[in-house]
Structures are given as structure tokens and as C-alpha cells.
Design a protein around this motif. Sequence first.
Motif, PDB file in Angstrom:
ATOM      1  N   ASP A 115       0.822  -1.199   0.000  1.00  0.00           N
ATOM      2  CA  ASP A 115       0.000   0.000   0.000  1.00  0.00           C
ATOM      3  C   ASP A 115       0.863   1.258   0.000  1.00  0.00           C
ATOM      4  OD1 ASP A 115      -2.783  -1.152   0.385  1.00  0.00           O
ATOM      5  OD2 ASP A 115      -1.692  -2.085   2.038  1.00  0.00           O
ATOM      6  N   VAL A 116       2.063   1.150   0.556  1.00  0.00           N
ATOM      7  CA  VAL A 116       2.973   2.288   0.634  1.00  0.00           C
ATOM      8  C   VAL A 116       4.398   1.751   0.582  1.00  0.00           C
ATOM      9  CG1 VAL A 116       3.006   2.261   3.174  1.00  0.00           C
ATOM     10  CG2 VAL A 116       3.595   4.366   1.956  1.00  0.00           C
ATOM     11  N   ILE A 117       5.297   2.494  -0.046  1.00  0.00           N
ATOM     12  CA  ILE A 117       6.724   2.174  -0.031  1.00  0.00           C
ATOM     13  C   ILE A 117       7.447   3.288   0.701  1.00  0.00           C
ATOM     14  CG2 ILE A 117       8.823   1.973  -1.437  1.00  0.00           C
ATOM     15  CD1 ILE A 117       7.182   0.528  -3.547  1.00  0.00           C
ATOM     16  N   LEU A 118       8.253   2.919   1.687  1.00  0.00           N
ATOM     17  CA  LEU A 118       9.021   3.870   2.479  1.00  0.00           C
ATOM     18  C   LEU A 118      10.501   3.818   2.128  1.00  0.00           C
ATOM     19  CD1 LEU A 118       7.544   3.351   6.079  1.00  0.00           C
ATOM     20  CD2 LEU A 118       6.749   4.885   4.291  1.00  0.00           C
ATOM     21  N   ASP A 119      11.177   4.919   2.431  1.00  0.00           N
ATOM     22  CA  ASP A 119      12.627   5.068   2.459  1.00  0.00           C
ATOM     23  C   ASP A 119      13.211   5.437   1.092  1.00  0.00           C
ATOM     24  OD1 ASP A 119      14.971   5.408   3.752  1.00  0.00           O
ATOM     25  OD2 ASP A 119      15.364   3.305   4.132  1.00  0.00           O
ATOM     26  N   VAL A 120      13.904   4.556   0.412  1.00  0.00           N
ATOM     27  CA  VAL A 120      14.500   4.727  -0.917  1.00  0.00           C
ATOM     28  C   VAL A 120      15.576   5.816  -0.957  1.00  0.00           C
ATOM     29  CG1 VAL A 120      14.094   4.792  -3.404  1.00  0.00           C
ATOM     30  CG2 VAL A 120      12.262   4.059  -1.884  1.00  0.00           C
ATOM     31  N   PRO A 121      16.777   5.515  -0.458  1.00  0.00           N
ATOM     32  CA  PRO A 121      17.909   6.417  -0.654  1.00  0.00           C
ATOM     33  C   PRO A 121      18.383   6.389  -2.104  1.00  0.00           C
ATOM     34  CG  PRO A 121      18.645   4.380   0.356  1.00  0.00           C
ATOM     35  CD  PRO A 121      17.148   4.300   0.276  1.00  0.00           C
ATOM     36  N   ALA A 122      19.276   7.326  -2.420  1.00  0.00           N
ATOM     37  CA  ALA A 122      19.808   7.561  -3.767  1.00  0.00           C
ATOM     38  C   ALA A 122      18.718   8.248  -4.593  1.00  0.00           C
ATOM     39  CB  ALA A 122      20.300   6.305  -4.447  1.00  0.00           C
ATOM     40  N   SER A 123      18.970   9.488  -4.934  1.00  0.00           N
ATOM     41  CA  SER A 123      17.939  10.311  -5.568  1.00  0.00           C
ATOM     42  C   SER A 123      17.449   9.736  -6.892  1.00  0.00           C
ATOM     43  CB  SER A 123      18.480  11.728  -5.782  1.00  0.00           C
ATOM     44  OG  SER A 123      18.665  12.377  -4.541  1.00  0.00           O
ATOM     45  N   SER A 124      18.352   9.164  -7.668  1.00  0.00           N
ATOM     46  CA  SER A 124      17.927   8.587  -8.945  1.00  0.00           C
ATOM     47  C   SER A 124      16.967   7.419  -8.721  1.00  0.00           C
ATOM     48  CB  SER A 124      19.142   8.120  -9.750  1.00  0.00           C
ATOM     49  OG  SER A 124      19.941   7.215  -8.999  1.00  0.00           O
ATOM     50  N   ALA A 125      17.235   6.612  -7.700  1.00  0.00           N
ATOM     51  CA  ALA A 125      16.338   5.502  -7.365  1.00  0.00           C
ATOM     52  C   ALA A 125      15.007   6.030  -6.855  1.00  0.00           C
ATOM     53  CB  ALA A 125      16.997   4.597  -6.329  1.00  0.00           C
ATOM     54  N   ALA A 126      15.051   7.073  -6.027  1.00  0.00           N
ATOM     55  CA  ALA A 126      13.821   7.646  -5.477  1.00  0.00           C
ATOM     56  C   ALA A 126      12.929   8.214  -6.570  1.00  0.00           C
ATOM     57  CB  ALA A 126      14.181   8.737  -4.472  1.00  0.00           C
ATOM     58  N   LEU A 127      13.523   8.882  -7.541  1.00  0.00           N
ATOM     59  CA  LEU A 127      12.740   9.437  -8.647  1.00  0.00           C
ATOM     60  C   LEU A 127      12.084   8.329  -9.456  1.00  0.00           C
ATOM     61  CD1 LEU A 127      15.229  12.249  -9.711  1.00  0.00           C
ATOM     62  CD2 LEU A 127      12.946  12.598  -8.739  1.00  0.00           C
ATOM     63  N   ALA A 128      12.781   7.212  -9.597  1.00  0.00           N
ATOM     64  CA  ALA A 128      12.211   6.067 -10.324  1.00  0.00           C
ATOM     65  C   ALA A 128      11.011   5.503  -9.580  1.00  0.00           C
ATOM     66  CB  ALA A 128      13.280   4.991 -10.526  1.00  0.00           C
ATOM     67  N   ILE A 141       6.371   7.271   0.396  1.00  0.00           N
ATOM     68  CA  ILE A 141       6.856   8.270   1.339  1.00  0.00           C
ATOM     69  C   ILE A 141       8.366   8.161   1.360  1.00  0.00           C
ATOM     70  CG2 ILE A 141       6.828   9.116   3.701  1.00  0.00           C
ATOM     71  CD1 ILE A 141       4.077   7.892   4.057  1.00  0.00           C
ATOM     72  N   ASN A 142       9.022   9.152   0.758  1.00  0.00           N
ATOM     73  CA  ASN A 142      10.473   9.077   0.662  1.00  0.00           C
ATOM     74  C   ASN A 142      11.130   9.640   1.904  1.00  0.00           C
ATOM     75  OD1 ASN A 142      13.283  10.333  -0.171  1.00  0.00           O
ATOM     76  ND2 ASN A 142      12.823   8.572  -1.470  1.00  0.00           N
ATOM     77  N   ILE A 143      12.112   8.918   2.400  1.00  0.00           N
ATOM     78  CA  ILE A 143      12.841   9.304   3.599  1.00  0.00           C
ATOM     79  C   ILE A 143      14.270   9.721   3.276  1.00  0.00           C
ATOM     80  CG2 ILE A 143      13.635   8.546   5.874  1.00  0.00           C
ATOM     81  CD1 ILE A 143      10.552   8.599   5.547  1.00  0.00           C
ATOM     82  N   SER A 144      15.004   8.893   2.555  1.00  0.00           N
ATOM     83  CA  SER A 144      16.462   8.984   2.531  1.00  0.00           C
ATOM     84  C   SER A 144      17.064   9.612   1.291  1.00  0.00           C
ATOM     85  CB  SER A 144      17.069   7.583   2.727  1.00  0.00           C
ATOM     86  OG  SER A 144      16.698   7.061   3.977  1.00  0.00           O
ATOM     87  N   ALA A 145      16.249  10.045   0.340  1.00  0.00           N
ATOM     88  CA  ALA A 145      16.783  10.760  -0.816  1.00  0.00           C
ATOM     89  C   ALA A 145      16.674  12.255  -0.573  1.00  0.00           C
ATOM     90  CB  ALA A 145      16.036  10.377  -2.088  1.00  0.00           C
ATOM     91  N   ALA A 146      17.559  13.020  -1.204  1.00  0.00           N
ATOM     92  CA  ALA A 146      17.628  14.454  -0.911  1.00  0.00           C
ATOM     93  C   ALA A 146      17.167  15.353  -2.045  1.00  0.00           C
ATOM     94  CB  ALA A 146      19.070  14.837  -0.536  1.00  0.00           C
ATOM     95  N   THR A 147      17.002  14.833  -3.252  1.00  0.00           N
ATOM     96  CA  THR A 147      16.742  15.701  -4.391  1.00  0.00           C
ATOM     97  C   THR A 147      15.455  16.513  -4.235  1.00  0.00           C
ATOM     98  OG1 THR A 147      16.386  15.788  -6.783  1.00  0.00           O
ATOM     99  CG2 THR A 147      15.631  13.799  -5.655  1.00  0.00           C
ATOM    100  N   THR A 148      15.531  17.789  -4.563  1.00  0.00           N
ATOM    101  CA  THR A 148      14.351  18.647  -4.525  1.00  0.00           C
ATOM    102  C   THR A 148      13.394  18.362  -5.674  1.00  0.00           C
ATOM    103  OG1 THR A 148      15.592  20.337  -5.736  1.00  0.00           O
ATOM    104  CG2 THR A 148      15.529  20.533  -3.327  1.00  0.00           C
ATOM    105  N   GLU A 149      13.822  17.549  -6.633  1.00  0.00           N
ATOM    106  CA  GLU A 149      12.944  17.213  -7.757  1.00  0.00           C
ATOM    107  C   GLU A 149      11.713  16.431  -7.306  1.00  0.00           C
ATOM    108  OE1 GLU A 149      13.370  18.139 -11.273  1.00  0.00           O
ATOM    109  OE2 GLU A 149      14.355  19.540  -9.914  1.00  0.00           O
ATOM    110  N   LEU A 150      11.820  15.732  -6.174  1.00  0.00           N
ATOM    111  CA  LEU A 150      10.667  14.979  -5.665  1.00  0.00           C
ATOM    112  C   LEU A 150       9.497  15.886  -5.336  1.00  0.00           C
ATOM    113  CD1 LEU A 150      12.456  12.388  -3.345  1.00  0.00           C
ATOM    114  CD2 LEU A 150      11.124  11.851  -5.396  1.00  0.00           C
TER     115      LEU A 150
END
Length: 415
Positions: A115-128, A141-150
Motif C-alpha cells: 500500500d505504501v513504499i518507504l525510504d528509498v535512498p539515492a535520488s535517482s532511485a527515489a525518482l524512479a 513516502i520518501n525518507i532517505s533521498a535528498a533531491t528537490t525534484e521529488l
Amino acid sequence: MTTTRSGLVTVTGFAASALMLAGCAGGPPPAPESDLSNDKVVIGLLNDQSGVYKDLSGPNSKVAIEMAIEDYLAEYGDQAVVTEDQIEIVMADTQNKPDVANTQAQQMYDRSNADVILDVPASSAALAVAEVANQKKKLHINISAATTELTGAACNPYTFHWAYNTQMLAKGAAGVVEDGGETWSLVYPDYAFGQDMVKSFTAAVEDAGGTVNEAIATPFPNDNFSTFITRAASTDPDVIGTMAAGGDLINFVKQFNQSGVRDQAQLAVGLMFITDIHSLGVDEFSGTTFTDAWYWNYDEQNREFADRFLDLTDTRPSFAHAANYSAAYQYLDAIQRAGTDDADAIIEELEGLKVDDVFLRNGEIRAGDHSVVHDSYVAKVKDAADVEEDWDYEEITATIPAEDAFPDVNPNCSM
């Protein structure tokens, strides 16, 4: 644990008394009805389980999520919309690769019914993963990536950015400039996170009156930074800023100190976790100033959480662990209010929510871009002589209020 949302009235005063009287008159109130997909709630934990970001989040974030589940069940007891046997955690390793993250997210949503995916470090992975979430109309809900593109051009209704971003991290750079670090060389990993960090830090340094001499890209991941450190020092900067993180940061700092450049230029770290300091040793980072999203020994509330975590893991929590706890708890609490795990209903519950919990101080989940803003901190690594107990490596020198720590709603976000 306080949560409020603009336009909503919490159940207090007369309404609460009425509920209590109803319970006393006819026994405990009946358990609330719920509408759960597949009659369960599946929380996906997708992160680096074995690579350079393993220690800062990794497998121990599952422990943090389990703590959130325990606290949710304790808070609501028989009135919990989701029971213990209805909650499942599934895990997978992204290897910090966007293609792997994409595949794992697809499988979590489709096969595991997450129902939800949490965390996902590495901005390229998070964007995917954010893109998959939007396609599937499931929450991320992203926790560990930093990119402002999210929360910028890549924002979407199904993605929330919970813990930090590159512009928040750059807030500490102004203080370094004010203390005499006027000229900088930046060394960054050449992928989405590093590229975004360079933009944010360059802007922060220049806004404070400093200058960035050069920004030097490195491979990711990388174990040999010596030539890049030499090149960064060649412009004779006051400060060399590294945008590496996790295991790459440890390698960079070790080689920086061995190179002798530390006698020539001050080291600034863009992103640091307590696990990084513990891994390499406080002496290697002593005096380094950085922006932190949360610190385990900041106050008694944080310490109580950290003591529980330590008993379960034999380590102190990083801010990513605390943020995973916060996101999991607030997600379950939203289900409690909505009576369903339907993604659109949960979005409605979360948007505009004001939160004070163990991670989010003065927190707000912004409706405009799904950025979660909260107080952040300027931290300085202690000298070894000032460390009074294991893991107590940081001195919090200033609090950055939530409204100052994060940028305004990104005009590039259109949800």
C-alpha cells in the motif's frame, strides 16, 4: 504524539466525554469498521540493504517501522482500525540503481500488494520509485533521498518527501561563510543527488557572500578520491565541501585527512549521519559543521526513542531511522482516521497535517508539493575529549525553524 489538520476539529471536550459515556453505559465501544484492500496493510521498505547506504538506514529501518506499528497498536488498542495480524512489512534492496528500484517497486505494488513504499535512498532511485507510485496510484513516502525534484518538476500526488532535501542541507553553509570560509571547492557524486547538492550549496554560499571556485564530479559509488581532493585543493579554497554520503563519505574523509589538505582547507560535509561518525571515528570528523535533520540525544523524547532502538539493534538511530518511524506511524494514524488504506483517502488525511512527533518538530505536510517541513539543526562534531558516552558525537549549535529550513512550495510542482 500530536496531529492536527487545518479545518478539522480533534475529538476533545464534549465529544470525547460522550464517547466515554457511551462506552461506560454499554461496555467498551465497538471496534471501528474498516475498509482495507486485501484485508491487510502492506508496508514496503525499499532501500540499500548491502551497499554504501546500508548503515544509515538499511535493515534497521525495519526495526523503526516495527516500533511505529507497536506504538500505533498501543495507542488505539481495541479501537485500532488495523490489527497486528493485518500489518505486513516487505523488504527489498535497490542496490542504489534506478532500474533495480523501478523493478522492485513494480513487484512490491503488484505482487506483494504494498500500500505504501518507504525510504528509498539515492535520488535517482527515489525518482524512479516516485514515477512508479504515480503510475500505480499507490503511495511512496520518501525518507532517505535528498533531491528537490521529488517536490519540484517530478512531484506527483502519490509521493511525499518526509525528512530532508538538498536546500535544507545547504542552510549550514551560510554559517561557514560567516565564520571566514569564503571560498569553496565542491566535490560531488555525479548523479541526481550530487548534482542537486551542488546547485543548492552553490546558491547558499553565494547568497552568504562566498564564492565557489570549482565543482568537481566523481563516479558513484567510488573508493578512491585522492586525485579529486588534490584538484579541489589546487584552487586554494578556504573550504572543501564534499557532497558524498554513506560509505563514500567515509572513504572521502579518510583520504582527505591522510592527504594533509586538512591543514590547508576546512572540511564541510553536505550530508552526514551519526552512523558515519561512528564508523570512522569522532577524531576524523572533529570540528566539522553540518546540517542535521534530527539527533538522537537532542532531548529526552529523542533519547527515549533511541534507547528503545538501541535495545533492539545495538546501535543508535540515524535521522533516517527516526524518519521511517515517523512516516510509518503517521501513515497508520491516517488509516485510523480514514477507516481505509485507499491511497486517495490517505492523501486527503495527510495533506495540510500539522505534526509533532519524535522526528517532526513543528512539522507540516504541505498540500502544495507534499514536502514535509520541520525544525532542523546546525550540528558540530565534538572533539573526542568532549564525548561523554558512545554515540554522543554532536553538539547542536542552532535550531533552524521549519519555515526557514525548507524552501517555499516549488513553482515547478503541478499535481
